[in-house]
Design an enzyme around this catalytic site. Structure first.
Site, PDB file in Angstrom:
ATOM      1  N   ARG A   1     -41.541  12.372  15.256  1.00  0.00           N
ATOM      2  CA  ARG A   1     -41.810  11.499  14.102  1.00  0.00           C
ATOM      3  C   ARG A   1     -42.954  12.036  13.254  1.00  0.00           C
ATOM      4  O   ARG A   1     -42.986  11.860  12.057  1.00  0.00           O
ATOM      5  CB  ARG A   1     -42.177  10.086  14.583  1.00  0.00           C
ATOM      6  CG  ARG A   1     -41.023   9.318  15.126  1.00  0.00           C
ATOM      7  CD  ARG A   1     -41.503   8.126  15.889  1.00  0.00           C
ATOM      8  NE  ARG A   1     -42.342   8.549  17.010  1.00  0.00           N
ATOM      9  CZ  ARG A   1     -42.737   7.763  17.984  1.00  0.00           C
ATOM     10  NH1 ARG A   1     -42.412   6.499  17.972  1.00  0.00           N
ATOM     11  NH2 ARG A   1     -43.471   8.223  18.968  1.00  0.00           N
TER      12      ARG A   1
ATOM     13  N   LYS B   1     -43.664   2.481  35.117  1.00  0.00           N
ATOM     14  CA  LYS B   1     -43.892   1.934  33.778  1.00  0.00           C
ATOM     15  C   LYS B   1     -43.243   0.561  33.667  1.00  0.00           C
ATOM     16  O   LYS B   1     -42.066   0.411  34.010  1.00  0.00           O
ATOM     17  CB  LYS B   1     -43.265   2.904  32.767  1.00  0.00           C
ATOM     18  CG  LYS B   1     -43.724   2.740  31.346  1.00  0.00           C
ATOM     19  CD  LYS B   1     -43.258   3.951  30.531  1.00  0.00           C
ATOM     20  CE  LYS B   1     -43.176   3.633  29.058  1.00  0.00           C
ATOM     21  NZ  LYS B   1     -42.640   4.759  28.291  1.00  0.00           N
TER      22      LYS B   1
ATOM     23  N   HIS C   1     -34.225   5.901  16.863  1.00  0.00           N
ATOM     24  CA  HIS C   1     -33.430   6.537  17.930  1.00  0.00           C
ATOM     25  C   HIS C   1     -31.996   6.770  17.461  1.00  0.00           C
ATOM     26  O   HIS C   1     -31.426   7.839  17.688  1.00  0.00           O
ATOM     27  CB  HIS C   1     -33.363   5.626  19.176  1.00  0.00           C
ATOM     28  CG  HIS C   1     -34.659   5.443  19.899  1.00  0.00           C
ATOM     29  ND1 HIS C   1     -35.138   4.212  20.263  1.00  0.00           N
ATOM     30  CD2 HIS C   1     -35.563   6.339  20.364  1.00  0.00           C
ATOM     31  CE1 HIS C   1     -36.282   4.349  20.914  1.00  0.00           C
ATOM     32  NE2 HIS C   1     -36.563   5.638  20.983  1.00  0.00           N
TER      33      HIS C   1
HETATM   34  O1  PNS Z   1     -38.987   7.412  25.131  1.00  0.00           O
HETATM   35  P1  PNS Z   1     -40.058   8.155  25.886  1.00  0.00           P
HETATM   36  O2  PNS Z   1     -40.771   7.221  26.853  1.00  0.00           O
HETATM   37  O3  PNS Z   1     -41.004   8.877  24.977  1.00  0.00           O
HETATM   38  O4  PNS Z   1     -39.295   9.265  26.774  1.00  0.00           O
HETATM   39  C1  PNS Z   1     -40.003  10.181  27.586  1.00  0.00           C
HETATM   40  C2  PNS Z   1     -39.071  10.944  28.531  1.00  0.00           C
HETATM   41  C3  PNS Z   1     -38.247   9.982  29.354  1.00  0.00           C
HETATM   42  C4  PNS Z   1     -38.127  11.805  27.707  1.00  0.00           C
HETATM   43  C5  PNS Z   1     -39.964  11.842  29.427  1.00  0.00           C
HETATM   44  O5  PNS Z   1     -41.012  11.076  29.945  1.00  0.00           O
HETATM   45  C6  PNS Z   1     -39.231  12.490  30.590  1.00  0.00           C
HETATM   46  O6  PNS Z   1     -38.436  13.385  30.400  1.00  0.00           O
HETATM   47  N1  PNS Z   1     -39.489  11.999  31.806  1.00  0.00           N
HETATM   48  C7  PNS Z   1     -38.859  12.455  33.043  1.00  0.00           C
HETATM   49  C8  PNS Z   1     -39.865  13.177  33.962  1.00  0.00           C
HETATM   50  C9  PNS Z   1     -39.988  14.613  33.508  1.00  0.00           C
HETATM   51  O7  PNS Z   1     -39.048  15.359  33.613  1.00  0.00           O
HETATM   52  N2  PNS Z   1     -41.177  14.973  32.942  1.00  0.00           N
HETATM   53  C10 PNS Z   1     -41.380  16.285  32.327  1.00  0.00           C
HETATM   54  C11 PNS Z   1     -41.982  17.295  33.244  1.00  0.00           C
HETATM   55  S1  PNS Z   1     -43.617  16.857  33.741  1.00  0.00           S
END
Ligand code: PNS
Length: 161
Positions: free
Chosen positions: A90, A41, A17
């Site tokens: 990644r 979660k 990160h």
């Molecule tokens: O570190 P992660 O868990 O892979 O991050 C995922 C994240 C937080 C970037 C993603 O789940 C997200 O943007 N969630 C917010 C809800 C949202 O906007 N979802 C996309 C449209 S369905």
């Protein structure tokens, strides 16, 4: 001025990160690292702990803001006047889901661009889940996380103290 967000769970922040944060920092005018508060979660670290960990790692980056949000990312970026979403990739396995999210976000707001950055190959195996797994079984995870947060993570996993 191009404002960008690097969203994630950061549960906890890893060297992978931080690699994306430092490289994104070099190309945008302002970067918000935004933690998703997701009641669905289970997280090992509270929002406060994750904010603190990211703040410690980005203390030398004056144009970085650390924040958290709930709900849709695209609504958060609108509230904040942000026009770029930064995502780290990644491996090919990350691509399919990230591609889908980028397209959904574009559908919801075509003015917001998603920018993918390739993670440094030396961190391509790394994830927050791997850090927690190694720490949970008493393994040495020192090389996997920024030194500023090692102790905070170790405190959560008593077998590492
Ligand atoms: O570190 P992660 O868990 O892979 O991050 C995922 C994240 C937080 C970037 C993603 O789940 C997200 O943007 N969630 C917010 C809800 C949202 O906007 N979802 C996309 C449209 S369905």
């Amino acid at each position: 001025m191009k404002k960008a967000v690097y969203p994630g769970s950061f549960d906890p922040i890893t060297k992978g990160h931080l690699d994306i944060i430092s490289r994104a920092y070099a190309i945008v005018d302002h970067l918000t690292v935004a933690i998703l508060e997701n009641p669905r979660k289970h997280s090992a670290f509270t929002i406060e702990e994750r904010l603190e960990m990211i703040r410690r790692c980005t203390k030398d980056y004056p144009k970085v803001e650390v924040d958290y949000f709930s709900g849709l990312l695209i609504d958060y970026v609108k509230r904040k006047g942000i026009s770029v979403i930064i995502k780290g990739l990644r491996a090919i396995s990350d691509f399919e889901f990230e591609f889908q999210m980028a397209l959904v976000n574009r559908k919801l707001n075509p003015d917001v661009e998603t920018l993918f950055m390739m993670t440094n190959s030396k961190y391509s195996y790394l994830s927050s889940s791997i850090v927690k797994e190694v720490a949970d079984f008493g393994g040495d995870f020192r090389k996997l996380v920024p030194k500023e947060v090692y102790q905070l993570i170790a405190n959560k996993f008593p077998q590492n103290e």
